[in-house]
Design an enzyme around this catalytic site. Structure first.
Site, PDB file in Angstrom:
ATOM      1  N   ASP A 138      -8.883  54.946 -35.664  1.00  0.00           N
ATOM      2  CA  ASP A 138      -8.321  54.107 -34.757  1.00  0.00           C
ATOM      3  C   ASP A 138      -7.031  54.652 -34.147  1.00  0.00           C
ATOM      4  OD1 ASP A 138      -7.648  52.046 -33.033  1.00  0.00           O
ATOM      5  OD2 ASP A 138      -7.664  50.561 -34.428  1.00  0.00           O
ATOM      6  N   ASP A 139      -6.914  54.997 -32.875  1.00  0.00           N
ATOM      7  CA  ASP A 139      -5.787  55.695 -32.048  1.00  0.00           C
ATOM      8  C   ASP A 139      -5.233  57.105 -32.756  1.00  0.00           C
ATOM      9  OD1 ASP A 139      -5.728  52.922 -31.010  1.00  0.00           O
ATOM     10  OD2 ASP A 139      -3.931  52.531 -31.678  1.00  0.00           O
ATOM     11  N   CYS A 158      -9.530  49.825 -27.570  1.00  0.00           N
ATOM     12  CA  CYS A 158     -10.365  49.760 -28.790  1.00  0.00           C
ATOM     13  C   CYS A 158     -11.508  49.062 -28.375  1.00  0.00           C
ATOM     14  CB  CYS A 158      -9.539  48.815 -29.898  1.00  0.00           C
ATOM     15  SG  CYS A 158      -8.010  49.496 -30.601  1.00  0.00           S
ATOM     16  N   ARG A 196     -15.274  50.551 -28.674  1.00  0.00           N
ATOM     17  CA  ARG A 196     -16.391  50.305 -29.599  1.00  0.00           C
ATOM     18  C   ARG A 196     -17.638  49.737 -29.048  1.00  0.00           C
ATOM     19  NH1 ARG A 196     -12.868  50.525 -34.547  1.00  0.00           N
ATOM     20  NH2 ARG A 196     -11.205  51.307 -33.586  1.00  0.00           N
ATOM     21  N   LYS A 212     -12.828  48.350 -39.220  1.00  0.00           N
ATOM     22  CA  LYS A 212     -12.441  47.755 -38.001  1.00  0.00           C
ATOM     23  C   LYS A 212     -13.787  47.278 -37.286  1.00  0.00           C
ATOM     24  CE  LYS A 212      -9.603  47.726 -33.904  1.00  0.00           C
ATOM     25  NZ  LYS A 212      -8.476  48.557 -33.447  1.00  0.00           N
ATOM     26  N   HIS A 268     -13.755  44.576 -34.350  1.00  0.00           N
ATOM     27  CA  HIS A 268     -13.296  44.309 -33.085  1.00  0.00           C
ATOM     28  C   HIS A 268     -14.146  44.191 -31.785  1.00  0.00           C
ATOM     29  CE1 HIS A 268      -9.185  45.036 -30.921  1.00  0.00           C
ATOM     30  NE2 HIS A 268      -9.548  43.752 -31.077  1.00  0.00           N
ATOM     31  N   SER A 317      -7.857  44.271 -34.851  1.00  0.00           N
ATOM     32  CA  SER A 317      -6.775  45.417 -35.227  1.00  0.00           C
ATOM     33  C   SER A 317      -5.955  44.742 -36.408  1.00  0.00           C
ATOM     34  CB  SER A 317      -5.950  45.591 -33.817  1.00  0.00           C
ATOM     35  OG  SER A 317      -6.905  46.163 -32.796  1.00  0.00           O
ATOM     36  N   HIS A 358      -3.804  53.212 -36.406  1.00  0.00           N
ATOM     37  CA  HIS A 358      -3.136  52.282 -35.776  1.00  0.00           C
ATOM     38  C   HIS A 358      -2.122  51.676 -36.127  1.00  0.00           C
ATOM     39  CE1 HIS A 358      -3.236  48.286 -33.488  1.00  0.00           C
ATOM     40  NE2 HIS A 358      -4.190  48.633 -32.782  1.00  0.00           N
ATOM     41  N   ASP A 370     -11.325  56.069 -31.686  1.00  0.00           N
ATOM     42  CA  ASP A 370     -11.703  55.295 -30.491  1.00  0.00           C
ATOM     43  C   ASP A 370     -11.193  55.443 -29.193  1.00  0.00           C
ATOM     44  OD1 ASP A 370      -9.299  54.320 -31.565  1.00  0.00           O
ATOM     45  OD2 ASP A 370      -9.731  51.997 -31.180  1.00  0.00           O
ATOM     46  N   ASN A 371      -9.788  56.044 -29.341  1.00  0.00           N
ATOM     47  CA  ASN A 371      -9.043  56.355 -28.101  1.00  0.00           C
ATOM     48  C   ASN A 371      -7.800  57.194 -28.395  1.00  0.00           C
ATOM     49  OD1 ASN A 371      -8.460  52.928 -28.714  1.00  0.00           O
ATOM     50  ND2 ASN A 371      -6.601  54.486 -28.807  1.00  0.00           N
ATOM     51  N   LYS A 410      -3.332  56.450 -25.274  1.00  0.00           N
ATOM     52  CA  LYS A 410      -4.021  55.167 -25.370  1.00  0.00           C
ATOM     53  C   LYS A 410      -3.870  54.455 -24.285  1.00  0.00           C
ATOM     54  CE  LYS A 410      -4.249  51.073 -28.212  1.00  0.00           C
ATOM     55  NZ  LYS A 410      -4.258  50.493 -29.678  1.00  0.00           N
TER      56      LYS A 410
END
Ligand code: MG
Length: 459
Positions: free
Chosen positions: A47-48, A87, A91, A144, A146, A169, A223, A275-276, A296
């Protein structure tokens, strides 16, 4: 009890066909046919994590030996993109193989789902897990989610046999650790999260070693807020962000080691990605997009191009560097293709199978890539070219309409520094025509991200 075909059952059935074929096929063709069918599939989703945050992707002080080895033994995908720069829509794209505009998982007002959200991934959507489960796979989601925290949207109601993780998150309150549909800890102790996720993933792999499985392992980090366990805290020269990434790297090492120990590594395809891009507005607590511009929330390359590795010992040629344009929406068709499952025919898909790219090094099919932000197309990539219609410098900055649009040649200029639109009006025109063609295929689904739980009800 599961009623899946066990791998032994499946291979027994396949063996009869193979025996019949080997009579007339040369040895090499027979060997090719003996390649594992219905391989296990694992998607490790961070994540991130930014494009520049792994040592194999150029970070000078974050040490990621396991991911670097994974790349050395497998394929590094240097032009792999997410479906969105934030996010939830990202996803949704990964799980369904479809752009979020097609399933209502994007909005221009609320970018992602929150604990007060009443919406989630519509039941009409087919996730990778739903498709593979139907085809005999055991399925697990760790980490996660989301894509909706109300029961009807949770992983166990979207094709997963089991779930263990935080449903949104890790900066959202309350932060519950959920097993299937039950909260088992609130707030969760985030220091031990990566370790506990990893233990859960190892348990699932071990329990399903004799049958095909799909594991979606979506880490809650890096994240913010950042947490590492005692074993990693204070160890990385990069500080806490580095500690967290190095623990994620440790986790990847554990997963690969488990597969080797169980002797199922050659039967298992593992994807690692993010994810980003990095959350640059978090300053030192955010990651790095390396030489890419933006992070992001932005449709500059740093927002949506992510560090990606595919690993499948014995099948993917070691140390391959793949520069084709590929995307998280390609994972759905790739998984179905690898499993030998047919793609649903009642809806439009935005992905292409990467099976032949992984197995034989064939060029990936994608030529066009759409960079959506919410419901709008901000930019389009066609081959090496990228045309920006709207840009946004950072996560909270205002969008700027680019009129005329800006054109960059990403192979020559990955940092998007030199606008060459004036020199290539033909390319600009061609891409504008492609956008119109694409738009004609899109019937936007009503947004699911703006629905809220009434204040007097608990989510
Ligand atoms: Mg993210």
């Amino acid at each position: 009890m599961h009623d899946y075909l066990t791998r032994r059952d499946y291979l027994k059935a396949a063996g009869l066909t193979l025996a019949a074929c080997t009579v007339s096929l040369p040895a090499t063709a027979a060997a090719a046919q003996a390649k594992p069918t219905m391989p296990n599939m694992i998607v490790i989703f961070t994540d991130d994590l930014g494009y520049g945050d792994l040592s194999s992707f150029g970070h000078p002080t974050i040490r990621t030996p396991n991911l670097d080895r994974m790349a050395a033994e497998g394929m590094k995908l240097t032009q792999f993109y997410t479906a969105s720069a934030v996010c939830t829509p990202s996803r949704a794209g990964l799980m369904t193989g479809r752009l979020p505009i097609r399933n209502g998982m994007c909005s221009d007002k609320r970018r992602v789902l929150f604990p007060d959200s009443a919406g989630g991934l519509p039941k009409t959507e087919i996730t990778i897990a739903t498709a593979l489960k139907k085809h005999g796979y055991a399925t697990s989601c760790v980490g996660k989610w989301h894509l909706g925290h109300l029961p009807e949207f949770m992983p166990t109601n979207h094709g997963f046999d089991e779930y263990f993780g935080i449903p949104y998150s890790n900066d959202m309150k309350p932060s519950p650790l959920v097993k299937n549909l039950e909260t088992i800890e609130e707030p969760v102790d985030q220091h031990t999260l990566t370790k506990r996720y990893t233990a859960q993933a190892e348990r699932f792999i071990t329990a399903n070693k004799d049958k095909p499985f799909f594991l979606y392992f979506a880490h809650s980090f890096p994240h913010v807020p950042l947490f590492a366990s005692k074993d990693f805290e204070g160890k990385s020269p990069r500080g806490l962000y580095g500690d967290v990434v190095e623990e994620l790297d440790w986790s990847v090492g554990r997963i690969l080691e488990t597969l080797k120990k169980l002797n199922i590594d050659k039967n298992t395809v593992v994807f690692f990605t993010s994810d980003n891009g990095p959350w640059l507005t978090c300053n030192i607590r955010g990651g790095s997009a390396g030489l890419l511009r933006g992070g992001k929330g932005s449709t500059w390359e740093g927002g949506m191009r992510v560090p990606t590795v595919a690993w499948w010992p014995g099948t993917i040629k070691p140390a391959t560097i793949n520069t084709d344009i590929t995307s998280t929406v390609d994972i759905f068709p790739t998984c179905l293709d690898l499993a030998g499952a047919a793609m649903p025919t009642d809806r439009i898909y935005d992905g292409f199978s990467l099976k032949e790219t992984l197995v034989s090094g064939t060029k990936a099919e994608r030529e066009l890539l759409f960079y959506y932000r919410g419901t709008k197309i901000y930019a389009v990539r066609k081959g090496p070219w990228k045309l920006h219609f709207i840009t946004q410098a950072g996560y909270r900055d205002k969008p700027h309409k680019q009129d005329p649009p800006m054109l960059f040649h990403l192979d020559h200029d990955p940092s998007e520094k030199y606008n060459i639109a004036a020199k290539h009006p033909d390319v600009v025109e061609e891409i504008i025509a492609d956008v119109e063609k694409h738009k004609a295929t899109v019937k936007p689904f009503p947004t699911q991200l703006e629905k809220r739980i009434p204040k007097n009800k608990k989510g």
